[in-house]
Design an enzyme around this catalytic site. Structure first.
Site, PDB file in Angstrom:
ATOM      1  N   SER A 199       0.600  -0.681  -0.214  1.00  0.00           N
ATOM      2  CA  SER A 199      -0.155   0.489   0.013  1.00  0.00           C
ATOM      3  C   SER A 199       1.133   1.530   0.018  1.00  0.00           C
ATOM      4  O   SER A 199       1.968   1.243   0.802  1.00  0.00           O
ATOM      5  CB  SER A 199      -0.925  -0.186   1.532  1.00  0.00           C
ATOM      6  OG  SER A 199      -1.219   1.189   0.829  1.00  0.00           O
TER       7      SER A 199
ATOM      8  N   CYS B 208      -0.578   3.747  10.448  1.00  0.00           N
ATOM      9  CA  CYS B 208      -0.257   5.114   9.572  1.00  0.00           C
ATOM     10  C   CYS B 208       0.270   5.992  10.090  1.00  0.00           C
ATOM     11  O   CYS B 208      -0.153   6.539  10.928  1.00  0.00           O
ATOM     12  CB  CYS B 208      -1.458   5.993   8.114  1.00  0.00           C
ATOM     13  SG  CYS B 208      -0.242   7.207   7.882  1.00  0.00           S
TER      14      CYS B 208
HETATM   15  C1  FMN Z   1       6.353   6.473  -0.067  1.00  0.00           C
HETATM   16  C2  FMN Z   1       5.230   5.547   0.628  1.00  0.00           C
HETATM   17  C3  FMN Z   1       3.308   5.803   1.174  1.00  0.00           C
HETATM   18  C4  FMN Z   1       3.009   4.959   2.126  1.00  0.00           C
HETATM   19  N1  FMN Z   1       1.956   4.859   1.925  1.00  0.00           N
HETATM   20  C5  FMN Z   1       0.765   3.957   3.036  1.00  0.00           C
HETATM   21  C6  FMN Z   1      -0.234   3.554   2.854  1.00  0.00           C
HETATM   22  O1  FMN Z   1      -0.861   4.753   2.338  1.00  0.00           O
HETATM   23  N2  FMN Z   1      -1.008   2.986   3.691  1.00  0.00           N
HETATM   24  C7  FMN Z   1      -0.775   2.469   4.401  1.00  0.00           C
HETATM   25  O2  FMN Z   1      -0.877   1.003   4.894  1.00  0.00           O
HETATM   26  N3  FMN Z   1       1.174   1.643   4.107  1.00  0.00           N
HETATM   27  C8  FMN Z   1       1.961   3.224   3.418  1.00  0.00           C
HETATM   28  N4  FMN Z   1       3.051   2.456   3.420  1.00  0.00           N
HETATM   29  C9  FMN Z   1       3.970   1.371   4.153  1.00  0.00           C
HETATM   30  C10 FMN Z   1       4.197   0.360   3.448  1.00  0.00           C
HETATM   31  O3  FMN Z   1       3.024  -0.100   2.673  1.00  0.00           O
HETATM   32  C11 FMN Z   1       4.985  -0.537   4.117  1.00  0.00           C
HETATM   33  O4  FMN Z   1       4.770  -0.483   4.973  1.00  0.00           O
HETATM   34  C12 FMN Z   1       6.342   0.159   4.458  1.00  0.00           C
HETATM   35  O5  FMN Z   1       7.125   0.884   3.669  1.00  0.00           O
HETATM   36  C13 FMN Z   1       7.213  -1.117   4.382  1.00  0.00           C
HETATM   37  O6  FMN Z   1       7.701  -2.045   3.786  1.00  0.00           O
HETATM   38  P1  FMN Z   1       9.325  -1.291   2.843  1.00  0.00           P
HETATM   39  O7  FMN Z   1      10.178  -1.222   3.377  1.00  0.00           O
HETATM   40  O8  FMN Z   1       8.849  -2.352   1.635  1.00  0.00           O
HETATM   41  O9  FMN Z   1       8.797  -0.396   2.048  1.00  0.00           O
HETATM   42  C14 FMN Z   1       3.607   3.984   2.891  1.00  0.00           C
HETATM   43  C15 FMN Z   1       4.691   3.687   2.361  1.00  0.00           C
HETATM   44  C16 FMN Z   1       6.024   4.331   1.850  1.00  0.00           C
HETATM   45  C17 FMN Z   1       7.394   4.211   1.362  1.00  0.00           C
END
Ligand code: FMN
Ligand code: FAD
Ligand code: FES
Lengths: 257, 306
Positions: free
Chosen positions: B23, B133
């Protein structure tokens, strides 16, 4: 937009900080428009995200970028050698709109620093009268002015220290110009304070103006909402994506902070 | 050996492989459909949708960190109405992969309303309840996911109403993840997913101002992987329901670590920004690993930590 491995044809040092790089990537070169950019994986352990660079030239199978070393990413880029490949995504964003420009119009293109890249590309595609105003701190920072003259631009320079051309900001040079001559359109790319001043001048002289904004970007393709620009919307405002709806915006629509 | 079976059924969500897009890191598929084959994915999780449109935070919203990034987007989104009218139908046309819709709210009532609205939409594979969030906080300044009671309450309300499987997305910013995971399980969650981002900040020393306009933001990317992996392992050991793991997955090895730690599926987030082909490499890598170690089904891999 496509993602591709592009081969470096050359990576030329222009002065202490500026470099010019040519990449083979036919599929991007074909459709690229002035104002669009590529998102580059500089493949260095010192940087994490991709880095965006305006398309400086596009023709045949190649594109070029023009960049200045300001940190680890651009430093890593400057160390790349001919025949190495770079993973790039592009062409990205919306370019400059030119439908309103006629052959007899006089257009002013105003740049600060690396803003020259996207406006060189634009100038190359415009067949109107072109006045190119370049701002720099000092004369040794100026690059590729001859190329601009070769494509039919009248070039004027402003340096902060007066080492070449007009002494002062390029926006002051623009102000003097619009007072003297009839200008039908302004395009600008450079640091935000400069763009803000240019938008103000264009408004007071009722000259339409487009600006290209270099916002911090993460994804570069429009999915993360990270590159927000505050844009007027009816009585209020909304955030638009520099990488998708931009990087070129109407100067009067941007809410300058 | 016959080809390993990468498909998995997680609480009724049928995935052809265990790899999804996170997401907030794939928008609504529109842009990445040009760079990825979305059909190849296990599932797509949409950017969190709220009841009403959100403008989002002031810029700058993102900043790079060593091996990661901070973001404070502020859940900019069009709101559920526009989402259902326009965004979701478009996304469904772009892919056959299951679509998981992420929802977020400031109050329990908002989550209830969103769940009821989504109950009318058949084509949704599951809902992911984002209670973690860093940009949506309850009145006391905490996220729902930082408090076991609040987690239980939201989960219970949503789970009892929802016609779709319910995934509850947890925060890493807690003292005892096991307690929160159990609260979600007891509340009726079908699945839990974690981690959302870690709260963090950076300062520009020249201006002495925070690098994000919002001051703080959420840290993601490889910088958080060991921290997130440990939390996923703990959570998986605390509950019986399936766990979806994420946090800094950049390659198939990272993904396998999560699965061995107990994750039934993995989610790719920030890595999409670096290389939109990551999903493909991860799926392929998992398949080759299974061949190499003669693993026939994912179930003999999940939670197989020795
Ligand atoms: C730019 C950005 C926007 C995000 N927006 C959301 C969101 O709207 N809802 C959500 O549940 N997680 C959001 N996340 C979190 C990611 O879904 C994920 O849980 C988190 O980035 C950890 O995984 P990663 O290290 O692979 O990015 C966002 C992350 C990033 C980097
Ligand atoms: C659409 C677009 C087109 C661009 N075109 C060009 C181009 O043609 N040529 C060129 O040289 N550069 C261009 N840039 C800027 C270029 O992307 C940055 O210089 C580059 O990302 C810096 O990377 P780095 O790792 O070297 O520096 P970093 O270590 O990332 O940054 C060094 C310092 O500069 C600041 N900084 C970095 N990026 C920006 C930015 N976008 N705006 C304001 N401050 C910033 C950082 O906060 C930091 O203080 C463009 C940017 C955008 C968004
Ligand atoms: S940089 Fe991600 S939306 Fe523009």
């Amino acid at each position: 937009m496509i993602q591709t491995k592009a081969t470096i044809n050359f990576n030329k040092k222009l002065n202490a900080k500026y470099y010019q790089m040519s990449l083979t990537c036919p599929s991007i070169a074909k459709g690229a428009l002035p104002g669009q950019f590529i998102h580059v994986d500089v493949a260095s352990k010192k940087v994490f995200l991709r880095r965006p660079f305006s398309i400086y030239k596009a023709g045949g199978r190649n594109i070029e970028i023009l960049y200045k070393i300001i940190g680890a990413g651009t430093e890593a880029l400057s160390e790349k050698k001919k025949n190495q490949t770079l993973d790039i995504i592009g062409p990205l964003g919306n370019g400059y709109k030119t439908e309103e420009i006629n052959k007899n119009d006089k257009v002013v293109l105003v740049v600060g620093g690396t803003g020259i890249a996207s406006l060189f590309f634009l100038a190359n595609r415009l067949n109107s009268k072109k006045l190119f105003l370049i701002g720099a701190k000092t004369k040794t920072e100026l690059v590729n002015i001859k190329e601009l003259k070769d494509i039919g631009c009248n070039v004027k320079v402003a340096t902060d220290d007066g080492s070449k051309g007009y002494k002062g900001f390029v926006s002051s040079l623009l102000k003097k110009t619009v007072k003297k001559e009839k200008i039908s359109y302004i395009y600008a790319c450079g640091p935000k304070p400069m763009l803000k001043e240019i938008a103000r001048i264009s408004k007071s002289h009722k000259i339409p103006c487009q600006v290209s904004l270099e916002e911090h970007m993460a994804c570069g393709v429009g999915v993360c909402m990270g590159c927000a620009v505050k844009i007027k919307e009816k009585e209020s405002f909304e955030y638009k994506r520099a990488c998708k709806e931009g990087p070129v915006f109407n100067g009067q629509e941007v809410i300058w902070e | 050996m016959t080809n390993p079976n990468l498909s998995i059924n997680i609480a009724g969500i049928k995935l052809k492989n265990p790899v999804m897009l996170a997401s907030g890191t794939c928008g609504y598929g529109e842009q990445y459909s040009e760079l990825m084959d979305l059909d190849e994915l296990g599932a797509v999780i949409t950017k969190t949708i709220t009841l009403h449109p959100q403008l989002g935070n002031a810029p700058p919203r993102t900043v790079e960190t060593p091996s990661g990034m901070l973001n404070a987007i502020g859940l900019q989104n069009v709101g559920i109405e526009q989402f259902l009218y326009d965004t979701f139908p478009k996304l469904k046309k772009l892919t056959y992969a299951p679509v998981i819709v992420s929802i977020g709210g400031k109050t329990v009532q908002e989550y209830i309303n969103l769940t009821e609205i989504l109950n009318n939409v058949k084509e949704i594979a599951a809902i992911e309840v984002n209670i973690s969030c860093p940009n949506i906080k309850m009145k006391n300044g905490c996220m729902f996911a930082q408090d076991a009671k609040s987690t239980h309450e939201v989960t219970k309300k949503v789970s009892s109403l929802a016609k779709h499987p319910v995934i509850v997305k947890l925060s890493p910013n807690v003292t005892d993840i096991g307690e929160i995971a159990k609260a979600a399980e007891e509340g009726g969650a079908d699945v839990i997913s974690l981690v959302n981002t870690f709260s963090g900040m950076l300062i520009d020393i020249d201006s002495r101002r925070p690098k994000l306009a919002n001051v703080t933001g959420g840290l993601s990317g490889p910088a958080i992987k060991p921290l997130a992996l440990k939390l996923v392992w703990e959570a998986a050991n605390s509950v019986k329901i399936p766990v979806i793991g994420m946090g800094g997955i950049m390659n198939y090895q990272d993904a396998l670590e999560y699965m061995i730690a107990g994750a039934s599926a993995v989610v790719i987030g920030t890595a999409n920004f670096i290389d939109p082909q990551t999903y493909k490499k991860v799926i392929k890598g998992i398949e080759q690993y299974m061949k190499k170690y003669k693993v026939k089904n994912l179930s003999s891999l999940i939670g197989s930590l020795r």
